[in-house]
Motif scaffolding. Sequence first.
Motif, PDB file in Angstrom:
ATOM      1  N   VAL A 177     -37.009  54.477  15.572  1.00 59.40           N
ATOM      2  CA  VAL A 177     -36.819  53.589  16.994  1.00 59.40           C
ATOM      3  C   VAL A 177     -35.900  52.971  17.162  1.00 59.40           C
ATOM      4  CG1 VAL A 177     -39.658  53.848  17.231  1.00 59.40           C
ATOM      5  CG2 VAL A 177     -38.483  51.911  16.478  1.00 59.40           C
ATOM      6  N   ILE A 178     -35.632  52.311  18.300  1.00 60.98           N
ATOM      7  CA  ILE A 178     -34.311  51.584  18.807  1.00 60.98           C
ATOM      8  C   ILE A 178     -34.711  50.165  18.870  1.00 60.98           C
ATOM      9  CG2 ILE A 178     -32.557  51.317  20.428  1.00 60.98           C
ATOM     10  CD1 ILE A 178     -32.805  54.631  20.816  1.00 60.98           C
ATOM     11  N   ILE A 179     -33.786  49.139  18.104  1.00 60.68           N
ATOM     12  CA  ILE A 179     -33.851  47.941  18.397  1.00 60.68           C
ATOM     13  C   ILE A 179     -33.370  47.686  20.080  1.00 60.68           C
ATOM     14  CG2 ILE A 179     -33.112  45.750  17.850  1.00 60.68           C
ATOM     15  CD1 ILE A 179     -32.705  46.462  14.995  1.00 60.68           C
ATOM     16  N   VAL A 180     -34.274  46.783  20.629  1.00 59.34           N
ATOM     17  CA  VAL A 180     -33.822  46.798  22.136  1.00 59.34           C
ATOM     18  C   VAL A 180     -32.394  45.938  22.441  1.00 59.34           C
ATOM     19  CG1 VAL A 180     -36.237  46.668  23.070  1.00 59.34           C
ATOM     20  CG2 VAL A 180     -35.178  44.386  22.397  1.00 59.34           C
ATOM     21  N   PRO A 181     -31.551  46.347  23.202  1.00 58.50           N
ATOM     22  CA  PRO A 181     -30.488  45.513  23.266  1.00 58.50           C
ATOM     23  C   PRO A 181     -30.307  44.059  23.465  1.00 58.50           C
ATOM     24  CG  PRO A 181     -30.385  47.524  24.679  1.00 58.50           C
ATOM     25  CD  PRO A 181     -31.783  47.392  24.288  1.00 58.50           C
ATOM     26  N   ALA A 182     -31.338  43.505  23.901  1.00 62.09           N
ATOM     27  CA  ALA A 182     -31.409  41.970  24.099  1.00 62.09           C
ATOM     28  C   ALA A 182     -31.421  41.251  22.735  1.00 62.09           C
ATOM     29  CB  ALA A 182     -32.754  41.780  25.006  1.00 62.09           C
ATOM     30  N   LEU A 183     -32.363  42.005  21.830  1.00 64.86           N
ATOM     31  CA  LEU A 183     -32.254  41.381  20.610  1.00 64.86           C
ATOM     32  C   LEU A 183     -31.037  41.268  19.728  1.00 64.86           C
ATOM     33  CD1 LEU A 183     -34.275  40.011  18.317  1.00 64.86           C
ATOM     34  CD2 LEU A 183     -35.171  42.138  17.825  1.00 64.86           C
ATOM     35  N   LYS A 184     -30.385  40.135  19.486  1.00 68.28           N
ATOM     36  CA  LYS A 184     -29.131  40.034  18.986  1.00 68.28           C
ATOM     37  C   LYS A 184     -29.199  39.123  17.636  1.00 68.28           C
ATOM     38  CE  LYS A 184     -26.527  41.459  22.914  1.00 68.28           C
ATOM     39  NZ  LYS A 184     -26.813  42.759  22.784  1.00 68.28           N
ATOM     40  N   ASP A 185     -30.158  38.350  17.540  1.00 67.58           N
ATOM     41  CA  ASP A 185     -30.249  37.342  16.530  1.00 67.58           C
ATOM     42  C   ASP A 185     -30.744  38.124  14.947  1.00 67.58           C
ATOM     43  OD1 ASP A 185     -30.592  34.142  15.862  1.00 67.58           O
ATOM     44  OD2 ASP A 185     -32.327  35.219  14.682  1.00 67.58           O
ATOM     45  N   GLU A 186     -29.589  37.960  14.377  1.00 71.59           N
ATOM     46  CA  GLU A 186     -29.465  38.533  13.037  1.00 71.59           C
ATOM     47  C   GLU A 186     -31.040  38.048  12.096  1.00 71.59           C
ATOM     48  OE1 GLU A 186     -28.303  41.263  11.724  1.00 71.59           O
ATOM     49  OE2 GLU A 186     -27.259  41.433  13.682  1.00 71.59           O
ATOM     50  N   ALA A 187     -31.304  36.812  12.033  1.00 67.52           N
ATOM     51  CA  ALA A 187     -32.234  36.270  11.245  1.00 67.52           C
ATOM     52  C   ALA A 187     -33.485  37.134  11.924  1.00 67.52           C
ATOM     53  CB  ALA A 187     -32.414  34.905  11.551  1.00 67.52           C
ATOM     54  N   GLU A 188     -33.746  37.059  13.156  1.00 68.19           N
ATOM     55  CA  GLU A 188     -34.914  37.488  13.791  1.00 68.19           C
ATOM     56  C   GLU A 188     -35.019  39.075  13.463  1.00 68.19           C
ATOM     57  OE1 GLU A 188     -35.288  37.037  18.018  1.00 68.19           O
ATOM     58  OE2 GLU A 188     -37.332  38.140  17.902  1.00 68.19           O
ATOM     59  N   ILE A 189     -34.025  39.716  13.647  1.00 72.07           N
ATOM     60  CA  ILE A 189     -33.907  41.021  13.278  1.00 72.07           C
ATOM     61  C   ILE A 189     -34.218  41.558  11.921  1.00 72.07           C
ATOM     62  CG2 ILE A 189     -32.362  43.325  12.994  1.00 72.07           C
ATOM     63  CD1 ILE A 189     -30.753  41.965  15.391  1.00 72.07           C
ATOM     64  N   GLN A 190     -33.785  40.849  10.919  1.00 74.56           N
ATOM     65  CA  GLN A 190     -34.203  40.824   9.600  1.00 74.56           C
ATOM     66  C   GLN A 190     -35.709  40.662   9.317  1.00 74.56           C
ATOM     67  OE1 GLN A 190     -32.106  38.963   6.671  1.00 74.56           O
ATOM     68  NE2 GLN A 190     -30.130  40.092   7.013  1.00 74.56           N
ATOM     69  N   ARG A 191     -35.998  39.606  10.058  1.00 78.26           N
ATOM     70  CA  ARG A 191     -37.468  39.227   9.881  1.00 78.26           C
ATOM     71  C   ARG A 191     -38.567  40.288  10.427  1.00 78.26           C
ATOM     72  NH1 ARG A 191     -40.796  36.672  13.432  1.00 78.26           N
ATOM     73  NH2 ARG A 191     -38.978  35.958  14.722  1.00 78.26           N
ATOM     74  N   ARG A 192     -38.124  40.618  11.646  1.00 80.39           N
ATOM     75  CA  ARG A 192     -39.032  41.816  12.358  1.00 80.39           C
ATOM     76  C   ARG A 192     -38.725  43.115  11.570  1.00 80.39           C
ATOM     77  NH1 ARG A 192     -40.912  40.899  17.408  1.00 80.39           N
ATOM     78  NH2 ARG A 192     -40.445  38.773  18.164  1.00 80.39           N
ATOM     79  N   PHE A 193     -37.826  43.387  11.107  1.00 83.40           N
ATOM     80  CA  PHE A 193     -37.490  44.973  10.520  1.00 83.40           C
ATOM     81  C   PHE A 193     -37.095  44.784   9.122  1.00 83.40           C
ATOM     82  CE2 PHE A 193     -36.413  44.905  15.077  1.00 83.40           C
ATOM     83  CZ  PHE A 193     -37.525  45.597  15.582  1.00 83.40           C
ATOM     84  N   PRO A 194     -37.997  44.350   8.148  1.00 77.59           N
ATOM     85  CA  PRO A 194     -37.435  43.882   6.867  1.00 77.59           C
ATOM     86  C   PRO A 194     -37.070  45.390   6.136  1.00 77.59           C
ATOM     87  CG  PRO A 194     -39.824  43.675   7.092  1.00 77.59           C
ATOM     88  CD  PRO A 194     -39.267  44.061   8.502  1.00 77.59           C
ATOM     89  N   GLY A 195     -37.523  46.438   6.559  1.00 78.00           N
ATOM     90  CA  GLY A 195     -37.169  47.887   5.993  1.00 78.00           C
ATOM     91  C   GLY A 195     -35.762  48.285   6.160  1.00 78.00           C
ATOM     92  N   GLY A 196     -35.003  47.317   7.196  1.00 77.03           N
ATOM     93  CA  GLY A 196     -33.440  47.770   7.054  1.00 77.03           C
ATOM     94  C   GLY A 196     -33.137  48.384   8.468  1.00 77.03           C
TER      95      GLY A 196
END
Length: 214
Positions: A177-196
């Motif tokens: 699936v695709i990360i929504v464009p509004a989500l930019k925060d790298e720390a949050e991205i890593q926390r939400r998607f630990p699989g990479g």
Amino acid sequence: MALRLGDIAPDFEQDSTQGRIRFHEYLGQSWGLLFSHPADFTPVCTTELGVTARLKPEFDKRDVKVLALSVDDRRSHDGWLPDIAETQGTAVNFPVLADPDRKVAALYDMIHPNADDKTTVRSVFFIGPDKKVKAIITYPASTGRNFDEILRVIDSLQLTQQHKVATPVNWRKGEDVIIVPALKDEAEIQRRFPGGVKVVKPYLRLVKDPSAKA
Ligand code: BEZ
């Protein structure tokens, strides 16, 4: 005015093949799928109701309450359902609303007079547990719907409501699936998607389906 995404699905009380339905009460905390048929004793509708009945375990798995509508009355529905069981090999296991006064058809704008001023088109309303309309599709009477697509839309709606993702073209449950464009925060991205994250372009970032079992 026609219903739009995000509107509250109008409540109503109407007779059905399983007794009186108060729509919001019928839905409870579940998702809902309200879909209209032009008329009873019509061939395409007969096949659609048969397939929906066969797919009932899939709707149950997703906690979706299905409700069909045709503007004919309950007596007519009761006469038609045995034909569906006979020809489609499965009994209709969900209620079919009777709407002879067109009350629900009018509330949901299911009659499109430039197509036919007496019967409904093939409308589908996807309704969330908050009673808001999440998606709408409309087909003409002559085109039977694809209920695998309806399940696919439900899978996407349920996933994207829980996670900050969107689903790409032709997506099916379990695929990336695709990360929504509004989500930019790298720390949050890593926390939400630990699989990479696979960054194809800065605006096209793929992750594993977060609902898929590892
Ligand atoms: C049908 O449900 O089979 C149907 C209804 C109206 C026009 C064409 C087909």
